[in-house]
Write an enzyme that holds these catalytic residues in place. Structure first.
Site, PDB file in Angstrom:
ATOM      1  N   GLU A   1       0.687  -1.274  -0.013  1.00 53.02           N
ATOM      2  CA  GLU A   1      -0.096   0.041  -0.205  1.00 53.02           C
ATOM      3  C   GLU A   1       0.720   1.135   0.056  1.00 53.02           C
ATOM      4  OE1 GLU A   1      -0.953  -2.748   1.668  1.00 53.02           O
ATOM      5  OE2 GLU A   1      -2.924  -2.847   0.856  1.00 53.02           O
TER       6      GLU A   1
ATOM      7  N   HIS B   1     -11.917  -4.607   8.715  1.00 50.40           N
ATOM      8  CA  HIS B   1     -12.331  -4.624   7.279  1.00 50.40           C
ATOM      9  C   HIS B   1     -13.708  -3.733   7.258  1.00 50.40           C
ATOM     10  CE1 HIS B   1      -9.446  -7.856   6.759  1.00 50.40           C
ATOM     11  NE2 HIS B   1      -9.535  -7.578   5.516  1.00 50.40           N
TER      12      HIS B   1
END
Lengths: 318, 325
Positions: free
Chosen positions: B60, B129
């Site tokens: 990321e 999440h």
């Protein structure tokens, strides 16, 4: 001018600039922090001599040398370091964020390791547009431990990006000796983890740096893929100006100062009759004059208007 | 007018922009070959080639920083973070680099990039999440933040976000991908910075975004049967938020309920509340109330997630509390 003289000139200019910044900082004329490049001049000079204006460098907190070697105006650098509106960044960035995108300086950076993904992105844009531009990222041994180093080399390797990663190993990451912040013989050994080319050289030998990086950069332009070039060198001052440097033995500092990249190159050129003593003095004189002019420019420039603190946060929106 | 899903509308918007401007490229995990978790980028790699739509390793930080370097060089990257929860792995590049580079360099670069991401809860994806991290990005000078709630808005806003020269965090609520809505065939843009009144009313202003805006519309339909005429204001852009539209509505109704799925503390709702108090105090008939998530991570088990999330019934209940003051 012969390339040797150009290299000597660049190193001399960096040396003079940094010495002056050191004095000015001690005199309280410079706000914030400075991280001096004294002792490492040969790396920036040697690598950047091979770059064109449209090639990109991404530098780090110890970036004055890289910026000068890439062609940045000393006046605008000094003004920026002083926080004046005539500086490269209108006084908004300071020492750690000097940038001149027009001549390919995509900024010094205050976060260790942050430049690697950015340089990788710039290299990606060259691949995207199919140009022969290259990106060079300067960072230290400390930064090579940061996750961004690994992510960047990995990605650059997959895409064979035109990026040269130059690790200036000065054997300390802030106060931690290299042997204590990683467990490998050479930083360049990390190339094996990413399937890219790399090597370690004496960073204080400016001709070695110049000739090695010349070959690498020529290869990069032809699509040879990323390269990890470790240049072993040493910083003469602390991580930042004002820190006590209790972690480095005095004998070690003294022994590296004997390997002064500028002085040793002067001696080499003298002995090879490439330059005479007068020539060296002339180069010194010119560099000093240039730095004097830069300081005068900075001191004589105004501070930015207070409200400019809020300008340039956003681009004009649609 | 035809009705298509949020994900289809988003896909259309991306496609149209990629045709229009060859400097746009898409990158992220699973966006290329797989076409994205919700099919948003399906077919784009095949049509435009690997350079313009590609998969990255699970890195990321590199993803975010690659966009910074590429954007500084004149490209227009549209980066996808699979979940906004994963943006935490890229925070230095987003907050210290992308958000600040233009400013630190005195305005000599612009970074016309978009960080697209999925946010929000409702599928029992649990704590790592399911987050709504938008207030971190609203709080960061230099970033624009957008959170469309309808198929119409997501297509119009992805186009304007891509065309904008600022770094935009583009939040796609995870619950919305299948939601259908009217989307014109002809090209259109939804401007950044403009809220929308989803339902006009006179008694109370309910302010929300993303999924909460849609739930507010449903709640308003229940409220009217109980004699409360709610105006629903969908922020659409979280930064810069639409100050005139908010004040205009509040001055009309005098009563405000602000919604967010995110944990209560220091959320967008707190900012909106403070803004309204500073600017429309005299018109308020009572304190502004917020219906938000809790100061707790999102739990996994279905009854726990249901307890956590604001829903239509809770919006109705809180609206009545606001009216009762």
């Amino acid at each position: 001018m012969r390339v040797e003289l150009e290299l000597l000139e660049t190193m001399t200019r960096i040396r003079n600039f940094e010495n002056r910044v050191m004095e000015l900082f001690a005199d309280g004329k410079i706000p914030g922090f400075v991280h001096l490049y004294l002792g490492e001049e040969s790396v920036a000079a040697g690598v950047c001599k091979n770059l064109r204006d449209r090639d990109i460098i991404v530098s780090n907190h110890r970036g004055h040398g890289h910026c000068i070697a890439k062609g940045a105006s000393m006046k605008k650098m000094m003004a920026e370091i002083f926080g004046k509106s005539s500086g490269f960044c209108k006084g908004k960035g300071g020492s750690m964020h000097i940038a001149d995108v027009g001549i390919g300086i995509l900024g010094a950076n205050g976060i260790v390791g942050a430049g690697l993904p950015i340089a990788t992105g710039a290299a990606f844009s060259f691949l995207y547009h199919e140009t022969d531009q290259v990106a060079v990222c300067f960072f230290g041994d400390g930064a090579s431990d940061q996750g961004t180093f690994h992510e960047s080399l990995n990605f650059a390797s997959i895409w064979k990006l035109p990026v040269l990663y130059v690790c200036e190993n000065n054997f300390y990451a802030e106060s931690i000796p290299t042997k204590e912040h990683n467990n490998i013989a050479h930083i360049s050994d990390r190339r094996h983890g990413y399937g890219i080319k790399g090597m370690t050289i004496d960073g204080n030998d400016v001709m070695k740096v110049y000739e090695t990086s010349k070959e690498i950069i020529e290869e990069l332009r032809k699509g040879g893929g990323p390269f990890l070039l470790e240049c072993e060198t040493y910083r003469w001052r602390g991580h930042f100006e004002g820190e006590p440097q209790t972690y480095r033995p005095k004998e070690e500092v003294a022994s590296w100062k004997k390997r002064d990249p500028v002085k040793s190159f002067q001696e080499k050129l003298l002995s090879e009759n490439i330059v005479a003593q007068e020539g060296i003095q002339e180069i010194e004189k010119k560099a000093k004059e240039e730095v004097d002019a830069a300081v005068a420019f900075a001191e004589g420039s105004p501070f930015p208007e207070p409200e400019s603190a809020l300008a340039d946060v956003y681009s004009k929106s649609l | 007018m035809r009705e298509i899903s949020y994900s289809q509308a988003l896909a259309e918007g991306l496609h149209e922009e990629m045709v229009r401007d060859p400097s746009i490229f898409l990158a992220g995990e699973d966006v290329g070959v797989y076409g994205g978790d919700f099919g948003v980028t399906k077919g784009l790699q095949k049509e435009f080639g690997k350079k313009r739509c590609f998969d990255t390793p699970i890195t990321e930080s590199l993803l975010a920083g690659l966009a910074v370097g590429a954007a500084a060089m004149g490209l227009r990257p549209v980066i996808e973070f699979m979940f906004n929860d994963f943006m935490t792995c890229a925070m230095d590049q987003i907050v210290n680099q992308a958000a600040k580079m233009r400013f630190m360099f005195g305005g000599v670069v612009k970074l016309p990039l978009v960080y697209r991401t999925h946010f929000g809860a409702g599928f029992n994806a649990a704590a790592q999440h399911s987050q709504s991290l938008e207030s971190w990005f609203v709080h960061t000078p230099g970033l624009y933040v957008v959170a469309p709630s309808t198929a119409y808005d997501v297509k119009g806003l992805i186009k304007s976000s891509i065309r904008d020269d600022n770094p935009v965090v583009f939040l796609e609520h995870i619950f919305l991908y299948d939601k259908k809505g009217e989307v014109p065939e002809a090209e259109y843009i939804v401007p950044i910075g403009k809220a929308q009144i989803r339902r006009q009313g006179k008694d109370i202003t309910i302010i929300g975004y993303a999924n909460m805006a849609n739930l507010a519309v449903q709640a308003a339909e229940k409220l009217i049967t109980q004699g409360i005429d709610a105006e629903v204001l969908d922020l659409r852009t979280l930064k810069p938020f639409d100050e005139p539209s908010i004040l205009s509505s509040v001055r009309k109704t005098g009563r405000v309920l602000v919604l967010q799925e995110a944990p209560r503390l220091c959320g967008v709702a707190a900012e909106i509340s403070a803004f309204i108090t500073e600017n429309a105090f005299k018109q308020l008939k009572g304190p502004i109330m917020r219906l938000t998530g809790y100061d707790a991570p999102m739990p996994f088990s279905p009854p726990l997630e249901k307890f956590y999330l604001p829903d239509v019934d809770k919006i109705v209940e809180y609206s009545k509390k606001v009216m009762a003051y």
